[in-house]
Scaffold this active site. Structure first.
Site, PDB file in Angstrom:
ATOM      1  N   ARG A 139       0.812  -1.224   0.000  1.00 45.47           N
ATOM      2  CA  ARG A 139       0.000   0.000   0.000  1.00 45.47           C
ATOM      3  C   ARG A 139       0.839   1.264   0.000  1.00 45.47           C
ATOM      4  NH1 ARG A 139      -3.266  -1.851   5.201  1.00 45.47           N
ATOM      5  NH2 ARG A 139      -1.054  -2.151   5.652  1.00 45.47           N
ATOM      6  N   LYS A 143       5.691 -18.989   6.150  1.00 42.32           N
ATOM      7  CA  LYS A 143       5.210 -19.483   7.429  1.00 42.32           C
ATOM      8  C   LYS A 143       4.646 -18.306   8.221  1.00 42.32           C
ATOM      9  CE  LYS A 143       8.727 -18.704  10.761  1.00 42.32           C
ATOM     10  NZ  LYS A 143       9.546 -19.121  11.844  1.00 42.32           N
ATOM     11  N   HIS A 188      12.365 -21.987   5.333  1.00 45.43           N
ATOM     12  CA  HIS A 188      13.703 -21.676   4.834  1.00 45.43           C
ATOM     13  C   HIS A 188      14.768 -22.614   5.391  1.00 45.43           C
ATOM     14  CE1 HIS A 188      13.959 -19.288   8.570  1.00 45.43           C
ATOM     15  NE2 HIS A 188      15.246 -19.573   8.490  1.00 45.43           N
ATOM     16  N   GLU A 217      17.940 -19.774  19.933  1.00 45.30           N
ATOM     17  CA  GLU A 217      18.140 -18.396  19.489  1.00 45.30           C
ATOM     18  C   GLU A 217      18.610 -17.578  20.673  1.00 45.30           C
ATOM     19  OE1 GLU A 217      14.981 -17.083  16.373  1.00 45.30           O
ATOM     20  OE2 GLU A 217      13.945 -18.175  17.950  1.00 45.30           O
ATOM     21  N   ASP A 231       6.011 -21.551  16.481  1.00 48.92           N
ATOM     22  CA  ASP A 231       6.961 -20.737  15.727  1.00 48.92           C
ATOM     23  C   ASP A 231       8.159 -21.552  15.232  1.00 48.92           C
ATOM     24  OD1 ASP A 231       7.812 -18.171  14.749  1.00 48.92           O
ATOM     25  OD2 ASP A 231       9.373 -18.198  16.287  1.00 48.92           O
ATOM     26  N   HIS A 252      10.463 -25.765  11.497  1.00 45.94           N
ATOM     27  CA  HIS A 252      11.892 -26.067  11.363  1.00 45.94           C
ATOM     28  C   HIS A 252      12.293 -27.384  12.024  1.00 45.94           C
ATOM     29  CE1 HIS A 252      11.738 -22.094   9.966  1.00 45.94           C
ATOM     30  NE2 HIS A 252      12.052 -21.460  11.060  1.00 45.94           N
TER      31      HIS A 252
HETATM   32  N1  LIG Z   1      10.663 -11.068   8.538  1.00 42.87           N
HETATM   33  C1  LIG Z   1      11.190 -12.275   8.578  1.00 42.87           C
HETATM   34  O1  LIG Z   1      12.384 -12.456   8.787  1.00 42.87           O
HETATM   35  C2  LIG Z   1      10.336 -13.487   8.342  1.00 42.87           C
HETATM   36  C3  LIG Z   1      10.923 -14.733   8.447  1.00 42.87           C
HETATM   37  C4  LIG Z   1      10.153 -15.862   8.176  1.00 42.87           C
HETATM   38  C5  LIG Z   1       8.832 -15.709   7.809  1.00 42.87           C
HETATM   39  N2  LIG Z   1       8.268 -14.493   7.736  1.00 42.87           N
HETATM   40  C6  LIG Z   1       6.869 -14.373   7.316  1.00 42.87           C
HETATM   41  O2  LIG Z   1       6.789 -13.559   6.173  1.00 42.87           O
HETATM   42  C7  LIG Z   1       5.627 -12.809   6.183  1.00 42.87           C
HETATM   43  C8  LIG Z   1       5.948 -11.339   6.041  1.00 42.87           C
HETATM   44  O3  LIG Z   1       6.725 -10.938   7.146  1.00 42.87           O
HETATM   45  P1  LIG Z   1       7.374  -9.486   7.300  1.00 42.87           P
HETATM   46  O4  LIG Z   1       8.196  -9.525   8.507  1.00 42.87           O
HETATM   47  O5  LIG Z   1       7.999  -9.074   6.034  1.00 42.87           O
HETATM   48  O6  LIG Z   1       6.069  -8.590   7.572  1.00 42.87           O
HETATM   49  P2  LIG Z   1       5.969  -7.008   7.588  1.00 42.87           P
HETATM   50  O7  LIG Z   1       7.277  -6.375   7.682  1.00 42.87           O
HETATM   51  O8  LIG Z   1       4.920  -6.680   8.584  1.00 42.87           O
HETATM   52  O9  LIG Z   1       5.399  -6.691   6.138  1.00 42.87           O
HETATM   53  C9  LIG Z   1       4.053  -6.831   5.812  1.00 42.87           C
HETATM   54  C10 LIG Z   1       3.849  -6.299   4.410  1.00 42.87           C
HETATM   55  O10 LIG Z   1       2.507  -6.493   4.001  1.00 42.87           O
HETATM   56  C11 LIG Z   1       2.017  -5.267   3.466  1.00 42.87           C
HETATM   57  N3  LIG Z   1       0.591  -5.205   3.764  1.00 42.87           N
HETATM   58  C12 LIG Z   1      -0.007  -5.459   4.956  1.00 42.87           C
HETATM   59  N4  LIG Z   1      -1.336  -5.330   4.806  1.00 42.87           N
HETATM   60  C13 LIG Z   1      -1.566  -4.987   3.527  1.00 42.87           C
HETATM   61  C14 LIG Z   1      -2.737  -4.734   2.770  1.00 42.87           C
HETATM   62  N5  LIG Z   1      -3.948  -4.800   3.300  1.00 42.87           N
HETATM   63  N6  LIG Z   1      -2.600  -4.440   1.483  1.00 42.87           N
HETATM   64  C15 LIG Z   1      -1.391  -4.383   0.906  1.00 42.87           C
HETATM   65  N7  LIG Z   1      -0.255  -4.626   1.571  1.00 42.87           N
HETATM   66  C16 LIG Z   1      -0.330  -4.900   2.864  1.00 42.87           C
HETATM   67  C17 LIG Z   1       2.794  -4.191   4.124  1.00 42.87           C
HETATM   68  O11 LIG Z   1       2.940  -3.096   3.226  1.00 42.87           O
HETATM   69  P3  LIG Z   1       2.214  -1.659   3.367  1.00 42.87           P
HETATM   70  O12 LIG Z   1       2.213  -1.310   4.810  1.00 42.87           O
HETATM   71  O13 LIG Z   1       3.039  -0.772   2.509  1.00 42.87           O
HETATM   72  O14 LIG Z   1       0.875  -1.878   2.803  1.00 42.87           O
HETATM   73  C18 LIG Z   1       4.150  -4.846   4.259  1.00 42.87           C
HETATM   74  O15 LIG Z   1       4.862  -4.728   3.032  1.00 42.87           O
HETATM   75  C19 LIG Z   1       4.906 -13.171   7.465  1.00 42.87           C
HETATM   76  O16 LIG Z   1       3.981 -14.176   7.192  1.00 42.87           O
HETATM   77  C20 LIG Z   1       6.004 -13.708   8.349  1.00 42.87           C
HETATM   78  O17 LIG Z   1       5.525 -14.659   9.258  1.00 42.87           O
HETATM   79  C21 LIG Z   1       9.010 -13.366   7.996  1.00 42.87           C
END
Ligand SMILES: NC(=O)c1ccc[n+]([C@@H]2O[C@H](COP(=O)([O-])OP(=O)(O)OC[C@H]3O[C@@H](n4cnc5c(N)ncnc54)[C@H](OP(=O)(O)O)[C@@H]3O)[C@@H](O)[C@H]2O)c1
Lengths: 521, 387
Positions: free
Chosen positions: A72, A180, A210, A248, A267, A272
């Site tokens: 967004r 996940k 991963h 961790e 988690d 994993h």
């Molecule tokens: N971060 C990690 O290291 C990690 C590791 C393993 C798995 N994961 C998984 O990967 C996924 C993403 O994690 P993250 O840490 O990257 O999350 P995050 O930083 O909270 O990012 C969420 C993203 O979704 C977008 N978003 C949320 N609601 C939206 C909507 N209604 N319309 C359009 N875009 C929307 C947000 O963009 P805007 O605010 O610009 O809309 C943002 O780009 C999760 O399921 C998490 O469990 C993450």
């Protein structure tokens, strides 16, 4: 113009490129567009785009490969490129982005501003994809990557289906990668599977974990099945028990809101550690192909003796960290973390014992443990062999000979070490000697990041290292009764371990009850 | 030892002593030393500087290919016959607490008539049961007297076509060796041949093959009728070996047959005439193919090697695939321009690989590289018309 008719190229079957023979690197995927939902998020910047850039840098991606970010945030293509450039520079294993290479890679990066729940955004997404197809010859091939909050998965999938984006119209392929967590219990995982499979075929779905992209984890299979030395002793006759640890040293950082609803079992164990367990215990697959490998993994999960809600308290140990210090730095307790309830009953540490009831493993306990705010970041699989009959060395000054342990280290250094008793030269003494084999030092090359391998595999259509529907459900089927047992039990006196220690005292007692001890890591 | 005869048992004793010293030194610091060997790497140098470079490489190879290196410095032209030998451990620096992995190196320095003893010394010093690789750097590897004496124990011979002083003749010799390395009749052994010049072409082959990993573009590969290979020559007379090998590779992979009198020399350019097979069942679709190999002048600091490789289909739907060095050093630009498709291009990393990497890549091969054999034999067919 001659009368040579090229004829339409075949659209399926293996691609027979005669120039590929004898080349060590596998084929390059066909050009495609990767649509990243959640493109302004943490995962995209920290892992996905650095991995894609490094793949391009290693010449593993074809010209034409494109990225279309979906979020967004009020960005345009250029703003998005700048964000990703900074992200690559900060997070890539190959260091700052190289200007010319980045410029070439960035030509294929685009941004699409929309909200997940807004149908018009998908109509324009379709148009955008068609435009990229014709500008960059991506042939209708696409990967949808759900890097979004898990609550959004179902909505996005449904919208893609409603807008006909679940299939490519022009002979290309469409795949979807789902991050996940995949559900939070058996019911929700099943529901999500139903929603996803109402729109996509299972062959199109890549549930990512991963851990499976890590070199050591893949080498586990090679090590087990390509090595005549270990497979004959990889069973109940020789193995006393197996310990799987994913520790961790960080707390929940800024994921408190999510984590407080999840906990360590969901988690870490559900994904994993379950992956490590199945790869350690599985039978040799009939072939190294996606279904043969995953069939064997599912068989392991199905052979695990279920733990009922009533047994949950005796078969597991839970912990939650309180204030303490890690590597010399004071840290607060879990309940003081942002977005965590001050009376939280969420476990940040869990240990459990599982039995796999098949011919190979009957009676061999598998101990799994994972926790946050532990002294070190370390993941390993340790196979402890039965002790040798000690009579032979009864007159040596050691009363117990250390058992042989094969430790497969996954983090932080990937490698394998074998510890065995060895006679000290010139003395009647036996002491443990460890033989180490590390990928980092042994091959002198930086291992690719897990995401690189997995993204490439998905683009090549190889699902071996992704979780199949029945696998994810079997794993939830095993763990959901434990969650139910916990929910029904009395609250625990949390916190019960100090940050920077190896978990609650109960975890040591849990092992001592079986006459064993956790490995010191 | 500074004598005209070298005592094998003395070398063995020295090696043992070396290991004991290492082990006790390590024990004092609470470390462990692991002796690890996966191959015998025999190399011949003709002068001390080359020997030093080889020695450094044997050491560096420990990381990926722990080895016993036997380095023979042969100086037959020196008058006084004299032969020396000494041993050293080649250890990898590792992180504290990690066992040190060491291999070992035996250097033999032979002058004058004593060079005749070198082969028998080497034979006595090989670690049994490990592969034996002989690396002969230089312009005339096949005239090396060690070669026929060691052939019976060799698993692999490594040469470098980029260094050959008579490239055409050299390629013919390489192909002849590849076919028949001169083992005694009836021998069941095989000797694989490696060419570091060929190994250096791998990124170029990779980048070229990638164009055709995509289903819509693959059919154009069978239609290629024009190939242009440009290379930056090293100082001295131009060595078209790399170009001939690329031509040989394409021709052997794609089933092109050289015409009689296939090779024409036009100025500095070599022109090769071939014929590609018919597409499908229609024999009328067989077509002539022309390959040109041209030396070009690069920028002053451009390394010698391939500069551009272009594959075109001009008869029918035009298709043009090109990999060419980019302005950014160590990078290439790939372009595909096909009627009916948007032009595709990208910049890719493609640094001239270091010798050590080429060597390591060849040591990784366990058996004959059939793609190389086929390319080499085809290249030798062209080369034979140039000698
Ligand atoms: N971060 C990690 O290291 C990690 C590791 C393993 C798995 N994961 C998984 O990967 C996924 C993403 O994690 P993250 O840490 O990257 O999350 P995050 O930083 O909270 O990012 C969420 C993203 O979704 C977008 N978003 C949320 N609601 C939206 C909507 N209604 N319309 C359009 N875009 C929307 C947000 O963009 P805007 O605010 O610009 O809309 C943002 O780009 C999760 O399921 C998490 O469990 C993450």
């Amino acid at each position: 113009m001659s009368n040579e008719a090229l004829g339409p190229p075949p659209t399926t079957g293996p691609l027979d490129n005669p120039l590929r023979t004898g080349l060590r690197l596998g084929r390059t995927p066909e050009p495609c567009t990767m649509v990243i939902f959640g493109a302004s998020g943490d995962l995209t910047s920290r892992k996905l785009v650095p991995a894609l850039y490094n793949l391009a840098r290693e010449r593993r991606l074809p010209a034409g490969f494109s990225v279309l970010g979906f979020a967004r945030r009020a960005w345009d293509d250029n703003a998005f490129r700048e964000v990703l450039h900074a992200a690559v520079t900060a997070n890539s294993r190959s260091g700052p982005a190289e200007p010319d290479l980045w410029a070439s890679f960035a030509e294929g990066i685009f941004y699409h501003r929309a909200s997940f729940d807004e149908p018009a955004g998908y109509t324009t997404l379709g148009a955008r994809l068609a435009a990229i197809d014709s500008e960059r010859d991506t042939g209708g091939n696409r990967v949808f990557y759900l890097a979004t909050p898990p609550e959004a998965y179902a909505e996005i999938v449904a919208q893609l289906g409603a807008h006909g984006l679940n299939r490519s119209s022009n002979g290309g392929w469409t795949r979807i990668i789902i991050e996940k967590p995949f559900g939070h219990d058996l019911e929700s995982a099943r529901a999500l599977n139903r929603q996803v499979l109402a729109v996509f075929d299972e062959q199109q779905v890549y549930r990512i974990d991963h851990y499976l992209g890590k070199e050591t984890v893949q080498n586990l299979l090679v090590f087990r099945f390509a090595n005549g030395i270990f497979e004959p002793v990889w069973n109940r006759r020789y193995v006393d028990h197996v310990q799987l640890t994913v520790a961790e040293s960080i707390g929940v950082e800024d994921r408190g809101g999510y984590y407080d609803r999840a906990g360590a079992l969901r988690d870490m164990i559900q994904n994993h550690l379950t992956q490590l367990l199945t790869l350690t215990a599985m039978e040799p697959p009939v072939a190294y192909d996606p279904d043969a490998v995953r069939d064997e993994k599912v068989k392991v999960l199905r052979a695990i003796r279920p733990i009922s809600p009533a047994e949950a308290l005796t078969a597991t140990v839970r912990g939650q960290y309180g204030p303490g210090s890690i590597s010399g730095h004071p840290v607060g307790g879990y309940r003081a973390e942002r977005a965590v309830a001050s009376t939280s009953q969420t476990e940040t540490y869990v240990a459990l014992r599982l039995f796999i009831e098949n011919w190979r493993w009957a009676g061999v306990p598998f101990y799994l443990r994972s926790g946050k705010a532990l002294p070190r970041r370390v993941s390993e699989i340790a196979v402890q062999f039965r002790s040798a009959p000690t009579m032979l060395f009864a007159d040596t000054p050691v009363n117990a000979i250390e058992p042989n342990v094969l430790a497969i280290k996954i983090q932080p250094d990937e490698g394998i070490s074998l510890t065995f008793g060895s006679k000290v030269p010139g003395q009647a003494q036996i002491r443990p000697v460890s033989m180490d084999f590390r990928y980092g030092t042994s091959f002198g090359v930086a291992s690719p990041e897990a995401y690189e391998r997995l993204l490439l595999d998905c683009m090549l259509g190889d699902g071996t290292l992704f979780t199949r529907r029945d696998e994810v459900e079997a794993s939830w089927a095993l763990l959901t009764p434990i969650l139910q047992g916990w929910a029904a039990a009395e609250p625990l006196p949390f916190p019960n371990y100090e940050a920077g220690t190896w978990g609650p005292a109960a975890a040591d007692a849990f092992m001592a009850r079986d006459g064993r001890a956790w490995r010191r890591l | 030892m500074h004598v005209t005869r070298v005592d094998i048992s003395a070398i063995e004793r020295e090696l043992q002593q070396l290991w004991q010293e290492r082990a006790s030194e390590a024990a004092r610091t609470g470390q462990a030393v692991t002796r690890a060997l996966t191959l015998n790497l025999v190399a011949r140098a003709t002068e001390p500087q080359l020997a030093e470079r080889i020695s450094a490489m044997a050491h560096e190879l420990m990381a990926s290919h722990p080895n016993r290196a036997i380095l023979a410095i042969c100086r037959p032209a020196a008058d006084a016959p004299q032969i020396d030998a000494w041993v050293q451990a080649n250890c990898l620096l590792t992180a504290p607490g990690v066992p040190q992995v060491c291999g070992e190196q035996i250097t033999i320095d032979a002058h004058g008539a004593a060079t005749a003893q070198v082969a028998s010394l080497i034979l006595a010093l090989l670690v049994p049961d490990l592969p034996v690789v002989l690396w002969l750097p230089g312009a005339t590897p096949f005239n090396e007297p060690l070669l026929p004496r060691l052939i019976g124990v060799l698993d692999r011979l490594i040469v470098d076509s980029r260094e050959l002083d008579e490239p055409a003749r050299g390629l013919v010799r390489m192909a002849a060796f590849e076919r028949d390395p001169g083992l005694p009749a009836g021998s069941a052994r095989r000797v694989a041949l490696s060419d570091l010049g060929w190994a250096a072409l791998t990124p170029w082959r990779e980048l070229t093959a990638q164009f055709f990993d995509t289903r819509p573009l693959l059919p154009h590969l069978r239609r290629i009728d024009r190939v242009a290979i440009d290379y930056v020559p090293a100082p001295g007379p131009p060595n078209p070996a790399a170009g001939l090998l690329v031509a040989g590779w394409l021709a052997s992979c794609l089933g092109w047959t050289p015409l009689e009198d296939a090779v024409r020399v036009v100025g500095d350019t070599l022109q090769l005439q071939l014929r590609r097979p018919a597409l499908g069942d229609d024999p009328n679709t067989s077509r002539p193919v022309m390959i040109s190999i041209t030396p070009v002048t690069g920028t002053p600091d451009a390394p010698a090697g391939l500069a551009a490789l272009r594959l075109q289909a001009l008869d029918g739907v035009t298709a043009d695939f090109r990999v060419a060095r980019a302005d950014t050093a160590g990078h290439v630009f790939t372009t595909a321009v096909i009627a009916g498709h948007p032009p595709l291009h990208r910049l890719a990393r493609c640094a001239e690989p270091a010798l050590i990497d080429l060597l390591a890549a060849e040591l990784r091969l366990l058996s004959r590289d059939h793609t190389f054999s086929a390319a080499l034999h085809m290249a030798a067919r062209f080369a034979s018309q140039l000698v």
